[in-house]
Design a protein around this motif. Structure first.
Motif, mmCIF file in Angstrom:
data_model
loop_
_atom_site.group_PDB
_atom_site.id
_atom_site.type_symbol
_atom_site.label_atom_id
_atom_site.label_comp_id
_atom_site.label_asym_id
_atom_site.label_seq_id
_atom_site.Cartn_x
_atom_site.Cartn_y
_atom_site.Cartn_z
ATOM 1 N N ALA A 4 49.433 45.800 36.724
ATOM 2 C CA ALA A 4 49.392 44.834 37.813
ATOM 3 C C ALA A 4 48.724 45.424 39.045
ATOM 4 O O ALA A 4 49.182 46.442 39.569
ATOM 5 N N VAL A 5 47.658 44.780 39.506
ATOM 6 C CA VAL A 5 46.941 45.280 40.679
ATOM 7 C C VAL A 5 47.046 44.286 41.821
ATOM 8 O O VAL A 5 47.309 43.103 41.600
ATOM 9 N N THR A 6 46.821 44.777 43.008
ATOM 10 C CA THR A 6 46.805 43.875 44.159
ATOM 11 C C THR A 6 45.413 43.261 44.277
ATOM 12 O O THR A 6 44.501 43.566 43.500
ATOM 13 N N ILE A 7 45.252 42.425 45.289
ATOM 14 C CA ILE A 7 44.063 41.571 45.319
ATOM 15 C C ILE A 7 42.758 42.359 45.408
ATOM 16 O O ILE A 7 41.738 41.957 44.827
ATOM 17 N N ALA A 37 57.770 42.068 46.511
ATOM 18 C CA ALA A 37 58.827 41.712 47.454
ATOM 19 C C ALA A 37 58.257 41.520 48.852
ATOM 20 O O ALA A 37 58.706 40.668 49.625
ATOM 21 N N SER A 38 57.237 42.286 49.169
ATOM 22 C CA SER A 38 56.691 42.217 50.525
ATOM 23 C C SER A 38 55.544 41.212 50.646
ATOM 24 O O SER A 38 54.881 41.150 51.665
ATOM 25 N N GLY A 39 55.305 40.449 49.581
ATOM 26 C CA GLY A 39 54.339 39.377 49.723
ATOM 27 C C GLY A 39 52.942 39.662 49.199
ATOM 28 O O GLY A 39 52.076 38.792 49.255
ATOM 29 N N TYR A 40 52.690 40.847 48.714
ATOM 30 C CA TYR A 40 51.369 41.153 48.153
ATOM 31 C C TYR A 40 51.177 40.384 46.847
ATOM 32 O O TYR A 40 52.076 40.334 46.008
ATOM 33 N N ARG A 41 49.970 39.834 46.666
ATOM 34 C CA ARG A 41 49.658 39.183 45.390
ATOM 35 C C ARG A 41 49.463 40.228 44.301
ATOM 36 O O ARG A 41 48.899 41.299 44.550
ATOM 37 N N LEU A 42 49.895 39.885 43.098
ATOM 38 C CA LEU A 42 49.751 40.797 41.966
ATOM 39 C C LEU A 42 49.011 40.129 40.822
ATOM 40 O O LEU A 42 49.259 38.959 40.510
ATOM 41 N N TYR A 43 48.127 40.879 40.204
ATOM 42 C CA TYR A 43 47.308 40.341 39.117
ATOM 43 C C TYR A 43 47.419 41.203 37.871
ATOM 44 O O TYR A 43 47.190 42.422 37.927
#
Lengths: 149, 149
Positions: A4-7, A37-43
DNA sequence: CCTTGACCTTCCCACGATGGGAAGCCCCAC
DNA sequence: GTGGGGCTTCCCATCGTGGGAAGGTCAAGG
């Protein structure tokens, strides 16, 4: 499942900018991404796959709206390939129409330029043509699918 | 000199919509039109001529910015035709570039469609290609002159 | 003289896909 | 604990075009 990576990572991995990924989500082309939990999108891998699909479709000139249709068909394993083909051929026809328009412009303009001495004298058939505008404006064709990109 | 018309008449006479005439004035492509006492814009024969010039230039795919240049050259009776020709040829090159882009898309998509049975079965090389996206995204070329219309 | 309807004015909003940037939070490495 | 880089949302701009509201103007006809 490491993956899982961030945007930003998704952007690098797929060639779709972070801005555009958010835009696609906002406009409903893509479902809302999971968040930390802190709102970062995960892909995850599948999301990246989808993003690559979108990117490739954009490269082929499909509008975002068209891509929504393509995605739906892609994800429906029971689709009839006829539907996909129809969408594709429709888009090809659209591309060809736009090409024809541009070619008509290019031909006209090239031939005008061809008759223009292109030196320091002021006489210029190009300007003469623009001023004469001999083609009596038929209502300018509104493109059904504006090129947009 | 019978001929001063208001904006609607100018629109009908030139094929440029009233909206766009106001827009061209607002953005400085055209000088502010004369007004009646009550504020209506008035257009004489020369203005109509200019509007037709603009319209014809748009039909040939020139951007509004380019047209500003063309208009300036048109109105300068001492211009060198070389300048006009250069502008025109530059635009032709731009058109050809856009045509080539669209043609590449159309070719790819047509050949994909060609390999698609287009029946009720779900197998579809078009979707397969979109999903595979074998071309590893080179940064998508940003067009210097977006098509816009 | 007054109404009606067609015209004009300005102002704001929308499109489609994209980028820029600000203000503020988050997380990791030092 | 601090710095820097990544993330969040929000707003703005592009380009050429149309839509529409709110209000002024004008000519024709009752």
């Amino acid at each position: 499942m490491s993956g899982a990576v961030t945007i930003g990572g998704a952007a690098k991995a797929t060639g779709v900018s972070a801005k555009m990924i958010r835009y696609y989500e906002e406009t409903g082309l893509l479902p809302p991404a999971d968040r930390t939990a802190s709102g970062y999108r995960l892909y995850g891998e599948e999301d990246l796959h989808t993003l690559r699909f979108v990117r490739r479709s954009r490269d082929l000139g499909f509008s975002v709206e068209d891509i929504a249709g393509l995605l739906a068909l892609w994800q429906d394993r029971r689709r009839a390939s006829a539907q996909v083909k129809a969408l594709a051929l429709h888009h090809v026809a659209d591309l060809r129409r736009r090409i024809a328009e541009l070619e008509a412009m290019a031909r006209t303009l090239a031939s005008l330029a061809d008759h223009c001495s292109g030196d320091s004298r002021p006489d210029c058939p190009i300007l003469d043509d623009l001023a004469a505008g001999h083609a009596p404006f038929p209502p300018r064709p509104r493109r059904s699918k504006p090129p947009s990109r």
